[in-house]
Design an enzyme around this catalytic site. Structure first.
Site: not given
Ligand code: NAP
Length: 353
Positions: A68, A167, A171, A198
């Site tokens: 990335l 975090y 996002k 999830v």
């Protein structure tokens, strides 16, 4: 939405990850050629499950190395693809010193790098981006101000920062950056999948995903003395993966899709698991908020501000777009949790009892 050629390869970034493993498997089962990016394709342990998924499937797997933080490193993997699924982004909430370097830079710069590669490769027509409900809201207390008392795709997280909920900040900033880059051009369109927490079985035991930590904390006895009243939206990893595929295939999909099948507190999750795993030291009680505020900053390294704004609130998510527009069907929460727990025992991540 642009029409895509289903005979062309599909690029999946962060293919070694927990969610991406299932996306790659479903695409291979459908017969696609998958250009899967990983940081290090020579690390056999983190790609073995992808080769296993490819065996006996109708599709073809090709691995590419990409990071990335290296501009242009995704271009080769994207070459020839009309459809790009960008999942790569760190999902860690503790154990780092510098939130900017650990989370925000890879998420935001990384998303920009992947999308600039999409701009550079003429074949790209559609991007499916893995965002999160963390880019819809920052703290649970925001449910009190959400219209109708429910989080929807209309909302944006405006409260997280590098020092509070980093975090979530990574996002929302990554998703904002993605829409900004998308809107500057017309060749490719974009859909975002915004899952809540999830859960469900992983195809790999190697992932660093916080999803696995949540389950390990519940099942290892670490939370035996009790848990705070922390509620989560929860969704099965297989539904999340399926939604990425459906969003790419469905010409009518557009915008953001919240993926969340259920809401449950940590204690409710433990109670569901206890029915099927009675020998495990799962938490049996909820701790009062004042006690959590006193103990958790030292015991768990979370701030009083986090506890104040997140403990004790009931959440609601509107998942109707995912059901109506993508056709997602949510399985029972008890099955998701039990199958995840069983996989972790099987893979040695929880002790056999
Ligand atoms: P995961 O298993 O940790 O996957 C993260 C992936 O990102 C890994 O494949 C990792 O590659 C890759 N990655 C991290 N830093 C990278 C870098 N610098 N360059 C290239 N790749 C890098 O976590 P996950 O739960 O599947 O998360 C996948 C996506 O879903 C993330 O975007 C996350 O924010 C989002 N999400 C997750 C949840 C959840 O509850 N799990 C909920 C909502 C959204 P390596 O294997 O090389 O480390």
């Amino acid at each position: 939405m642009h029409k895509i050629d289903l005979n062309k390869p599909v690029c999946v970034t962060g293919a070694s990850g927990y969610i991406a493993g299932w996306i790659v498997k479903y695409l291979l089962d459908e017969g696609f050629t998958v250009h899967a990016t990983v940081r290090d394709s020579k690390k056999a342990g983190s790609v073995a499950h992808l080769w296993k998924a490819a065996e006996g499937s109708k599709g073809t797997l090709k691995l590419f190395d990409a990071d990335l933080l290296k501009p242009g490193s995704f271009t080769q993997a994207i070459e020839g693809c009309e459809w790009v699924i960008h999942t790569a982004s760190p999902f860690v909430i503790k154990g780092f010193k510098d939130a900017h370097e650990a989370l925000i830079r890879p998420a935001v710069e990384g998303t920009a790098n992947v999308l600039e590669s999409c701009n550079a490769v003429e074949s790209v027509k559609r991007v499916v981006l893995t965002s999160s409900v963390a880019s819809v809201y920052g703290d649970a207390v925001e449910i009190l101000k959400a219209p109708g008392g429910v989080f929807t795709e209309q909302l944006w997280n405006n409260t997280s920062s590098e020092s509070h909920q980093p975090y979530s900040y990574s996002k929302v900033m990554a998703e904002r950056k993605a829409w900004e880059i998308c809107k500057r051009q017309t060749r490719w369109d974009m859909v975002t999948i915004n899952p809540s927490l999830v859960m469900g079985p992983s195809l790999t035991a190697q992932t660093q995903s916080t999803s696995i930590d949540v389950m390990r904390d519940l099942g290892s006895g670490r939370q035996r003395t009790g848990v705070p009243m922390l509620e989560f939206g929860i969704v099965d990893v297989r539904e999340v993966a399926r939604a990425h595929v459906l969003a790419g295939l469905n010409e009518n999909s557009e915008g953001r899709y919240i993926l969340s099948g259920h809401t449950a507190s940590l204690l409710q999750m433990a109670n569901l698991l206890r029915d099927r795993f009675p020998k495990y030291p799962l938490p049996t009680k909820q701790l009062p908020k004042f006690l959590v505020k006193l103990v958790a900053p030292i015991a768990a390294g979370v701030s009083r501000e986090f506890i104040q704004k997140n403990v004790g609130y009931k959440l609601r998510f509107d998942n109707s777009r995912s059901v109506k527009n993508l056709g997602v069907q949510y399985r029972p929460l008890a099955d998701t949790l039990a199958e995840h727990f069983a996989q972790m025992i099987e893979d040695g991540l929880l002790k056999k009892r």
